[in-house]
Design an enzyme around this catalytic site. Sequence first.
Site, PDB file in Angstrom:
ATOM      1  N   TYR A  79      -2.052  -1.175  11.053  1.00 58.67           N
ATOM      2  CA  TYR A  79      -2.294  -1.693   9.694  1.00 58.67           C
ATOM      3  C   TYR A  79      -1.124  -1.350   8.778  1.00 58.67           C
ATOM      4  CZ  TYR A  79      -3.886  -1.805   4.872  1.00 58.67           C
ATOM      5  OH  TYR A  79      -3.954  -2.014   3.505  1.00 58.67           O
TER       6      TYR A  79
ATOM      7  N   LYS B 136       1.947  -3.720   6.726  1.00 60.18           N
ATOM      8  CA  LYS B 136       2.364  -3.705   5.308  1.00 60.18           C
ATOM      9  C   LYS B 136       3.888  -3.556   5.209  1.00 60.18           C
ATOM     10  CE  LYS B 136      -1.574  -4.383   3.438  1.00 60.18           C
ATOM     11  NZ  LYS B 136      -1.859  -5.721   2.902  1.00 60.18           N
TER      12      LYS B 136
ATOM     13  N   SER C  50       0.827  -1.204   0.000  1.00 59.06           N
ATOM     14  CA  SER C  50       0.000   0.000   0.000  1.00 59.06           C
ATOM     15  C   SER C  50       0.861   1.254   0.000  1.00 59.06           C
ATOM     16  CB  SER C  50      -0.855  -0.015   1.273  1.00 59.06           C
ATOM     17  OG  SER C  50      -1.465   1.234   1.458  1.00 59.06           O
TER      18      SER C  50
HETATM   19  P1  NAD Z   1     -11.166  -6.874   1.314  1.00 59.39           P
HETATM   20  O1  NAD Z   1     -11.399  -6.889   2.773  1.00 59.39           O
HETATM   21  O2  NAD Z   1     -12.315  -6.621   0.413  1.00 59.39           O
HETATM   22  O3  NAD Z   1     -10.494  -8.262   0.848  1.00 59.39           O
HETATM   23  C1  NAD Z   1      -9.651  -8.997   1.695  1.00 59.39           C
HETATM   24  C2  NAD Z   1     -10.202 -10.419   1.708  1.00 59.39           C
HETATM   25  O4  NAD Z   1      -9.356 -11.224   2.525  1.00 59.39           O
HETATM   26  C3  NAD Z   1     -11.595 -10.509   2.298  1.00 59.39           C
HETATM   27  O5  NAD Z   1     -12.422 -11.228   1.402  1.00 59.39           O
HETATM   28  C4  NAD Z   1     -11.403 -11.275   3.614  1.00 59.39           C
HETATM   29  O6  NAD Z   1     -12.527 -12.083   3.923  1.00 59.39           O
HETATM   30  C5  NAD Z   1     -10.159 -12.074   3.307  1.00 59.39           C
HETATM   31  N1  NAD Z   1      -9.360 -12.447   4.469  1.00 59.39           N
HETATM   32  C6  NAD Z   1      -8.895 -11.658   5.459  1.00 59.39           C
HETATM   33  N2  NAD Z   1      -8.180 -12.381   6.325  1.00 59.39           N
HETATM   34  C7  NAD Z   1      -8.178 -13.655   5.872  1.00 59.39           C
HETATM   35  C8  NAD Z   1      -7.609 -14.863   6.323  1.00 59.39           C
HETATM   36  N3  NAD Z   1      -6.914 -14.934   7.457  1.00 59.39           N
HETATM   37  N4  NAD Z   1      -7.806 -15.992   5.599  1.00 59.39           N
HETATM   38  C9  NAD Z   1      -8.534 -15.961   4.456  1.00 59.39           C
HETATM   39  N5  NAD Z   1      -9.102 -14.837   3.979  1.00 59.39           N
HETATM   40  C10 NAD Z   1      -8.924 -13.706   4.681  1.00 59.39           C
HETATM   41  O7  NAD Z   1      -9.981  -5.844   1.020  1.00 59.39           O
HETATM   42  P2  NAD Z   1      -9.430  -5.269  -0.353  1.00 59.39           P
HETATM   43  O8  NAD Z   1      -9.747  -3.832  -0.395  1.00 59.39           O
HETATM   44  O9  NAD Z   1      -9.830  -6.149  -1.474  1.00 59.39           O
HETATM   45  O10 NAD Z   1      -7.872  -5.392  -0.078  1.00 59.39           O
HETATM   46  C11 NAD Z   1      -7.107  -6.479  -0.567  1.00 59.39           C
HETATM   47  C12 NAD Z   1      -5.668  -6.289  -0.145  1.00 59.39           C
HETATM   48  O11 NAD Z   1      -5.189  -5.042  -0.670  1.00 59.39           O
HETATM   49  C13 NAD Z   1      -5.428  -6.222   1.352  1.00 59.39           C
HETATM   50  O12 NAD Z   1      -4.211  -6.848   1.643  1.00 59.39           O
HETATM   51  C14 NAD Z   1      -5.341  -4.741   1.626  1.00 59.39           C
HETATM   52  O13 NAD Z   1      -4.596  -4.467   2.771  1.00 59.39           O
HETATM   53  C15 NAD Z   1      -4.645  -4.257   0.375  1.00 59.39           C
HETATM   54  N6  NAD Z   1      -4.866  -2.831   0.073  1.00 59.39           N
HETATM   55  C16 NAD Z   1      -6.134  -2.356  -0.034  1.00 59.39           C
HETATM   56  C17 NAD Z   1      -6.365  -1.012  -0.302  1.00 59.39           C
HETATM   57  C18 NAD Z   1      -7.770  -0.452  -0.381  1.00 59.39           C
HETATM   58  O14 NAD Z   1      -7.922   0.768  -0.260  1.00 59.39           O
HETATM   59  N7  NAD Z   1      -8.803  -1.256  -0.600  1.00 59.39           N
HETATM   60  C19 NAD Z   1      -5.265  -0.146  -0.483  1.00 59.39           C
HETATM   61  C20 NAD Z   1      -3.980  -0.679  -0.389  1.00 59.39           C
HETATM   62  C21 NAD Z   1      -3.788  -2.027  -0.109  1.00 59.39           C
END
Ligand code: NAD
Length: 340
Positions: free
Chosen positions: A150, A154, A125
């Site tokens: 958080y 990362k 991120s």
């Molecule tokens: P999201 O919450 O929609 O998706 C994450 C998924 O991981 C969810 O479906 C959740 O059920 C699953 N999950 C969490 N812990 C788990 C575990 N222990 N075992 C199995 N499944 C698990 O989030 P997103 O927005 O799709 O983000 C995806 C990734 O991108 C994450 O790592 C997040 O930190 C990163 N990210 C997101 C953003 C944003 O703004 N959305 C920005 C930068 C980075």
Amino acid sequence: MKCILVTGGAGYIGSHTAVELTNAGYDVVIADNLYNSEISAVEGVRKITGKEVAFEQVDCLDKNAMEKLFKKYQFSAVIHFAALKAVGESVEKPLDYYRNNLESLINVLSLMKENRVPNFVFSSSATVYGQPEELPATETTPRQKATSPYGNTKQICEDIIEDTVNATNGTMSALALRYFNPIGAHPSALIGELPKGIPNNLMPYITQTAAGIRKCLSIFGNDYDTPDGTAIRDYIDVTDLAKAHVAAMVRLIDKQNKTPYEVFNIGTGRPFSVLELVEIFEKTTGVKVNYRITGRRTGDIEKIWADTSLANRELGWKAEKSIEETLLSAWMWEKHLRGL
Ligand code: NAD
Ligand code: UDP
């Protein structure tokens, strides 16, 4: 056909990536514990692609279940999305965040090593940059001390990955993709962001306010050192972001990577303020967003956007969608969810 494990693939970014990987000809196995997602996202992926994309309800913390998963399929690569991602919640529940985000990564990397899976892509991120001194942020812009647990997960995850691949004598490679602000939904409106409860992020708050679910959007601060005083971000369309993962996969599978561990900014290079985003949303959709200016949100940075030239050059990838297209897709998704 190359088989890719997509952890967290039922989530917002993972589901869009599962679509693009499937469309690019990869076999995808989605593994998700559905903690922050719904099975309907997997059904959406299947509907969009017309393929019976595999789904396994597994918790990445469950080592036995994960071992079985790695035995059941022969993966060529893993894309690791699974993580907890709410910044505010991470301040209240740091141990949950460290446990989930670090342990799940360690489990996945250990199983990759044991099962000789060579390629890894990680969801990092822009939060790792904090407030950069120089903009736009490049991959060599120094990381700063994280302002939340958080963000810290990362940074630590990036370090764990780098140390791990460097210790494998070239048998494992990894790319960390530093996402800027993902917004929007698939143009089919069959998958999109599904925030639970009151959204923390700007985009779903805007669409829910436009849909009448929230009374008023609070704009956190108009006294920043920016042209209109509101904070600036680099908003990237989730489909463009998903396609960056396909480019990352091609680079790894074709062994085009220059070092075992590489980092790429995945953004647009295009800065927008909060007010600009609201105004473009209103103009594009014709729907008013009731808003008021409130105080700054603790921990927020003033402005950040990406220098994407490394990803453009090395991955052969570039964000393509216009901001209008993206905002419209977010609105179509919200309308689909609410039956409007
Ligand atoms: P999201 O919450 O929609 O998706 C994450 C998924 O991981 C969810 O479906 C959740 O059920 C699953 N999950 C969490 N812990 C788990 C575990 N222990 N075992 C199995 N499944 C698990 O989030 P997103 O927005 O799709 O983000 C995806 C990734 O991108 C994450 O790592 C997040 O930190 C990163 N990210 C997101 C953003 C944003 O703004 N959305 C920005 C930068 C980075
Ligand atoms: N923001 C806002 N009101 C909200 C949610 C967010 O004004 O209800 C602002 C926030 O202060 C930031 C920008 O919108 O300047 C993007 O916030 P978001 O939480 O979506 O992403 P991040 O803070 O992680 O960049």
